[in-house]
Design a protein around this motif. Structure first.
Motif, PDB file in Angstrom:
ATOM      1  N   ASP A  50       5.543   0.378  -9.478  1.00 38.19           N
ATOM      2  CA  ASP A  50       5.824   0.587 -10.914  1.00 38.19           C
ATOM      3  C   ASP A  50       4.542   0.704 -11.735  1.00 38.19           C
ATOM      4  N   LEU A  51       3.559  -0.128 -11.431  1.00 39.19           N
ATOM      5  CA  LEU A  51       2.325  -0.081 -12.217  1.00 39.19           C
ATOM      6  C   LEU A  51       1.508   1.173 -11.904  1.00 39.19           C
ATOM      7  N   THR A  52       1.715   1.747 -10.710  1.00 34.96           N
ATOM      8  CA  THR A  52       1.064   3.031 -10.417  1.00 34.96           C
ATOM      9  C   THR A  52       1.631   4.100 -11.345  1.00 34.96           C
ATOM     10  N   VAL A  53       2.964   4.081 -11.511  1.00 32.46           N
ATOM     11  CA  VAL A  53       3.605   5.046 -12.423  1.00 32.46           C
ATOM     12  C   VAL A  53       3.060   4.857 -13.836  1.00 32.46           C
ATOM     13  N   LEU A  54       3.032   3.597 -14.280  1.00 34.32           N
ATOM     14  CA  LEU A  54       2.544   3.305 -15.634  1.00 34.32           C
ATOM     15  C   LEU A  54       1.066   3.688 -15.785  1.00 34.32           C
ATOM     16  N   ALA A  55       0.294   3.444 -14.734  1.00 34.61           N
ATOM     17  CA  ALA A  55      -1.136   3.769 -14.781  1.00 34.61           C
ATOM     18  C   ALA A  55      -1.328   5.261 -15.017  1.00 34.61           C
ATOM     19  N   PHE A  56      -0.520   6.102 -14.342  1.00 37.39           N
ATOM     20  CA  PHE A  56      -0.619   7.553 -14.559  1.00 37.39           C
ATOM     21  C   PHE A  56      -0.269   7.912 -15.996  1.00 37.39           C
ATOM     22  N   ASP A  57       0.783   7.270 -16.513  1.00 35.83           N
ATOM     23  CA  ASP A  57       1.209   7.589 -17.885  1.00 35.83           C
ATOM     24  C   ASP A  57       0.141   7.202 -18.904  1.00 35.83           C
ATOM     25  N   ASN A  65       0.825  -1.210   0.000  1.00 45.74           N
ATOM     26  CA  ASN A  65       0.000   0.000   0.000  1.00 45.74           C
ATOM     27  C   ASN A  65       0.862   1.263   0.000  1.00 45.74           C
ATOM     28  N   ASP A  66       1.968   1.231   0.759  1.00 41.55           N
ATOM     29  CA  ASP A  66       2.867   2.389   0.783  1.00 41.55           C
ATOM     30  C   ASP A  66       3.557   2.556  -0.571  1.00 41.55           C
ATOM     31  N   ALA A  67       3.854   1.419  -1.222  1.00 42.53           N
ATOM     32  CA  ALA A  67       4.547   1.470  -2.520  1.00 42.53           C
ATOM     33  C   ALA A  67       3.698   2.196  -3.564  1.00 42.53           C
ATOM     34  N   ILE A  68       2.375   2.111  -3.415  1.00 38.51           N
ATOM     35  CA  ILE A  68       1.482   2.826  -4.337  1.00 38.51           C
ATOM     36  C   ILE A  68       1.694   4.336  -4.201  1.00 38.51           C
ATOM     37  N   VAL A  69       1.803   4.795  -2.962  1.00 33.53           N
ATOM     38  CA  VAL A  69       1.994   6.230  -2.728  1.00 33.53           C
ATOM     39  C   VAL A  69       3.360   6.678  -3.252  1.00 33.53           C
ATOM     40  N   VAL A  70       4.383   5.834  -3.048  1.00 36.28           N
ATOM     41  CA  VAL A  70       5.713   6.151  -3.571  1.00 36.28           C
ATOM     42  C   VAL A  70       5.646   6.273  -5.097  1.00 36.28           C
ATOM     43  N   GLY A  71       4.995   5.309  -5.745  1.00 34.99           N
ATOM     44  CA  GLY A  71       4.866   5.345  -7.207  1.00 34.99           C
ATOM     45  C   GLY A  71       4.123   6.596  -7.660  1.00 34.99           C
ATOM     46  N   ALA A  72       3.050   6.929  -6.938  1.00 34.12           N
ATOM     47  CA  ALA A  72       2.235   8.091  -7.318  1.00 34.12           C
ATOM     48  C   ALA A  72       3.056   9.376  -7.230  1.00 34.12           C
ATOM     49  N   LEU A  73       3.825   9.507  -6.136  1.00 33.34           N
ATOM     50  CA  LEU A  73       4.631  10.726  -5.963  1.00 33.34           C
ATOM     51  C   LEU A  73       5.720  10.816  -7.028  1.00 33.34           C
ATOM     52  N   ALA A 109       5.559   9.621  -9.904  1.00 28.18           N
ATOM     53  CA  ALA A 109       4.913   9.878 -11.193  1.00 28.18           C
ATOM     54  C   ALA A 109       4.433  11.324 -11.298  1.00 28.18           C
ATOM     55  N   GLY A 110       4.623  12.093 -10.246  1.00 35.91           N
ATOM     56  CA  GLY A 110       4.243  13.507 -10.307  1.00 35.91           C
ATOM     57  C   GLY A 110       2.826  13.782  -9.836  1.00 35.91           C
ATOM     58  N   CYS A 111       2.176  12.778  -9.217  1.00 35.30           N
ATOM     59  CA  CYS A 111       0.839  13.009  -8.662  1.00 35.30           C
ATOM     60  C   CYS A 111       0.989  13.832  -7.384  1.00 35.30           C
ATOM     61  N   ARG A 112       0.214  14.901  -7.276  1.00 37.26           N
ATOM     62  CA  ARG A 112       0.318  15.753  -6.083  1.00 37.26           C
ATOM     63  C   ARG A 112      -1.044  16.007  -5.446  1.00 37.26           C
ATOM     64  N   ALA A 113      -2.060  15.277  -5.866  1.00 34.83           N
ATOM     65  CA  ALA A 113      -3.388  15.502  -5.278  1.00 34.83           C
ATOM     66  C   ALA A 113      -4.035  14.157  -4.970  1.00 34.83           C
ATOM     67  N   TYR A 114      -4.218  13.891  -3.686  1.00 31.09           N
ATOM     68  CA  TYR A 114      -4.794  12.618  -3.246  1.00 31.09           C
ATOM     69  C   TYR A 114      -6.079  12.882  -2.470  1.00 31.09           C
ATOM     70  N   TYR A 115      -7.122  12.170  -2.832  1.00 27.23           N
ATOM     71  CA  TYR A 115      -8.399  12.287  -2.118  1.00 27.23           C
ATOM     72  C   TYR A 115      -8.803  10.908  -1.630  1.00 27.23           C
ATOM     73  N   GLY A 116      -9.068  10.777  -0.343  1.00 25.47           N
ATOM     74  CA  GLY A 116      -9.302   9.441   0.191  1.00 25.47           C
ATOM     75  C   GLY A 116     -10.432   9.388   1.199  1.00 25.47           C
ATOM     76  N   TYR A 117     -10.731   8.165   1.587  1.00 25.12           N
ATOM     77  CA  TYR A 117     -11.746   7.904   2.593  1.00 25.12           C
ATOM     78  C   TYR A 117     -11.344   6.600   3.281  1.00 25.12           C
ATOM     79  N   PRO A 118     -11.550   6.499   4.605  1.00 25.13           N
ATOM     80  CA  PRO A 118     -11.043   5.312   5.306  1.00 25.13           C
ATOM     81  C   PRO A 118     -11.756   4.019   4.917  1.00 25.13           C
TER      82      PRO A 118
END
Lengths: 312, 353
Positions: free
Chosen positions: B148-155, B9-17, B19-28
């Motif tokens: 890695d797939l989070t990065v690719l998903a953004f691209d 789960n943390d690796a997703i956030v690392v990939g997102a950052l 990849a240049g993602c700077r806006a996260y919206y979440g819910y528990p």
């Protein structure tokens, strides 16, 4: 009819022991106190949340009454459906076991009430179902790992409002849900705590007696989420009221009435905050202004309540 | 690059950052909440935004708003929360906006439990919400791929102006593994032709999914369909292991593929010719490679954490040319290696279908 502790304790305990609540949980105590007053002719609905998870892990249930679980966001709608079905069956004379009176109580935590469940709660109140909605307010999403909610107080550290180098806990004050419920013009709204058992019992009784919807907001100190010794949950309820953070009042047909008059020289918020790990960072150098802001806000909100209650 | 030990789960956030993602919206929601926790911790510190919404519906619509500005954005949830997001995702697909949505799948239906399952396969890969749309869907099977797939998903989301999804499971989300952190990258796309970004250049752009005229809406749907065909032609990803001479090809994704890998060498050592096709994209689905193998004398076995969902896509790809078997566990149970080896034997001996 007001009950004393002796007669109340003779009522059947409708929440069986052996459920999975944490040691020192004040929530299970809230449920038990409400059910002692409500009695066995009660249908209980539980939104997804701590109290639902700890009391009804399939195939077990701690409830000795009928219980229906709903998703996170729609307990008020689910109980609306149950209550409507009951009225329809009663009207057509098809109730299998006719009863003089049935109670319909929906329980939700603050996440499931202040936030994601507000829409369904508002709808149920507006339609005027004969039901009681109880919010057990532990001021964050405890069941999913302590995330901030609309009920989390200013400055509190949670997993999603972390105190660190950039931010110092939650940046907003809590939402005043009790007043939002009053604005629905329903016959009965009140807030209380499980420490004030007589106050709670009286309010449950009134809420169930009125014709139409009622709402209770009950403070529920959470040993895990607030970070305190499991022995002092009730003490924190008491102090929250004494410090005017959680005034005890009721609103009957729109008329506010204070049900506990705090002392003139009320304690400040600091001692209450100090006992909870979630506020620990507020006592670090540099955060003095946040403590001032908390006190200012509590005083200001309390004065508004006092005015509404005709006490100021 | 640095190598760090972290939860999927943390690796997703690392990939997102990265990849240049700077806006996260979440819910528990368990078992996806760590993604929000990590985002709350790191996004603001890097000049980004973290907002905890009042509901899943609010979170996905915050994504809609930010994506409309041409800013990389994401949300993450688990099955019941993903269900709540469907309307918003349909709007995002209809308005052709790029974003990434993560579903760390848990047991269902209803409240189910918080243990891993793959039973959201239908919902994730077939659209999920209303109308004609698809989500580019990745199925990571380790913490490294979560990143890695989070990065690719953004691209790919940016490339095709469409929402992309990571369908993980409770295991890959919660498991800790070493992750090579990729280098941060510049976002290589210019969004001025379509975004509404409060600039003079974008002031004439319109983001909408409403087409009241039937011909207009049909044209819009055909345009989306052409895009989905292009994605299907270009973006299929899978891994193949020892399939060329295999008599039995296992098809499995996510955490299950890890278990299958471990059984194949053992089966081979005992003289059994088993292979694996692991879809990395669940949509577009690797039908081509499955179809190719179906030309020869071979059997297929779909192993899933469900009562049988992906197996339908295997059957479509095979199209009656070879036997397709299914083996599934659910509720948080996972098949053991021995359990799978016994299943392979039953099939190879002609026992079960």
């Amino acid at each position: 009819m007001a009950m004393n502790l002796q007669t109340l304790s003779k009522n059947e305990d409708l929440l069986a022991g052996g459920h999975r609540a944490c040691a020192g949980c004040t929530g299970s105590n809230i449920l038990r106190q409400i059910m002692l007053t409500a009695g066995p002719d009660t249908v209980v609905g539980g939104a997804t949340g701590c109290m639902e998870v700890v009391t009804t892990i399939f195939p077990y249930t701690a409830w000795k009454t009928p219980f229906i679980h709903s998703a996170f966001e729609n307990c008020a709608a689910t109980i609306s459906g149950v209550e409507t079905a009951y009225r329809a069956l009663k009207a057509s004379g098809e109730l299998p076991v006719p009863r003089e009176k049935m109670n319909f109580i929906a329980f939700g935590g603050d996440g499931g009430t202040y936030d994601i469940g507000l829409q369904s709660l508002s709808g149920a109140m507006e339609r005027g179902h004969n039901m009681l909605y109880v919010c057990y307010d532990n001021e964050a999403y405890m069941n999913t790992g302590i995330q901030r909610s609309g009920a989390t107080p200013f400055g509190a550290h949670t997993s999603t409002s972390p105190a660190g180098t950039v931010k110092q806990g939650k940046e907003q004050h809590r939402k005043d849900l009790t007043k939002i419920m009053v604005a629905h013009n329903i016959p009965y709204v009140a807030q209380t705590t499980p420490f004030h058992w007589r106050d709670l019992q009286m309010k449950v009784q009134k809420a169930l007696e009125v014709d139409g919807p009622a709402f209770l907001n009950i403070l529920m100190p959470c040993t895990v989420g607030w970070g305190f010794d499991p022995a002092i949950g009730m003490e924190l309820c008491k102090q929250a009221v004494e410090a005017n953070f959680w005034p005890l009042f009721e609103v009957v047909d729109g008329e506010y009435k204070l049900t506990y008059k705090p002392k003139e020289d009320r304690p400040l918020m600091e001692p209450w905050l100090k006992q909870q790990v979630r506020f620990k960072h507020l006592f670090k150098p540099g955060n003095e202004g946040m403590l001032v802001e908390i006190q200012r806000w509590v005083d200001s909100e309390f004065n508004k309540i006092m005015k509404l209650c005709g006490e100021a | 690059m640095s190598r760090q030990f972290m939860k999927g789960n943390d690796a997703i956030v690392v990939g997102a950052l990265q990849a240049g993602c700077r806006a996260y919206y979440g819910y528990p929601i368990t078992p996806a909440s760590e993604i929000a926790h990590a985002a709350a911790m790191h996004f603001p510190a890097l000049g980004g935004t973290f907002i905890q919404a009042e509901s899943e519906i609010a979170a996905i619509n915050m994504v809609y708003g930010t994506a409309g500005m041409g800013i990389r954005t994401m949300t993450a949830s688990s099955s019941p929360g993903f269900s709540l997001k469907q309307e918003g995702m349909s709007y995002i697909a209809g308005a052709e906006l790029p974003c990434v949505v993560v579903n760390v799948v848990r047991g269902g239906p209803g409240l189910g439990n918080i243990a891993p399952e793959q039973a959201d396969y239908f919902q994730v890969t077939k659209g999920g919400g209303h109308g004609n749309y698809r989500l580019i869907t990745f199925a990571p099977n380790c913490a490294q791929e979560m990143c890695d797939l989070t990065v690719l998903a953004f691209d790919l989301a940016d490339k095709y102006r469409t929402p992309a999804c990571l369908m993980a499971d409770g295991f890959t989300g919660q498991m800790m593994e070493p992750v090579e952190v990729p280098l941060a990258k510049e976002v290589p796309y210019d969004h001025t032709s379509w975004a509404v970004a409060g600039t003079p250049e974008t002031s004439k752009n319109l983001i909408s999914s409403i087409y009241l005229e039937s011909n207009d809406l049909e044209r819009h749907n055909l345009k989306l369909d052409a895009k989905y065909k292009e994605i299907t032609a270009n973006e299929v990803r899978y891994e193949e292991y020892l399939c060329d001479d295999a008599e039995l090809i296992i098809v499995a994704f996510g955490i299950v593929s890890r278990i299958v890998y471990s059984t194949i060498d053992e089966a081979r050592a005992a003289g059994k010719k088993i292979g694996l096709i692991r879809p990395i994209t669940l949509w577009p689905y690797p039908s081509g490679i499955i179809s190719q193998h179906a030309e020869r004398d071979v059997q297929f076995l779909s192993v899933e954490l469900s009562t049988g969902q992906m197996v339908e896509d295997v059957r479509l790809a095979v199209n009656g040319r070879a036997p397709v078997h299914f083996y599934g566990r659910c509720g948080g149970n996972v098949p053991s290696g021995d359990e799978l080896l016994a299943e392979y034997d039953r099939i190879l001996e002609g026992g079960r279908s």
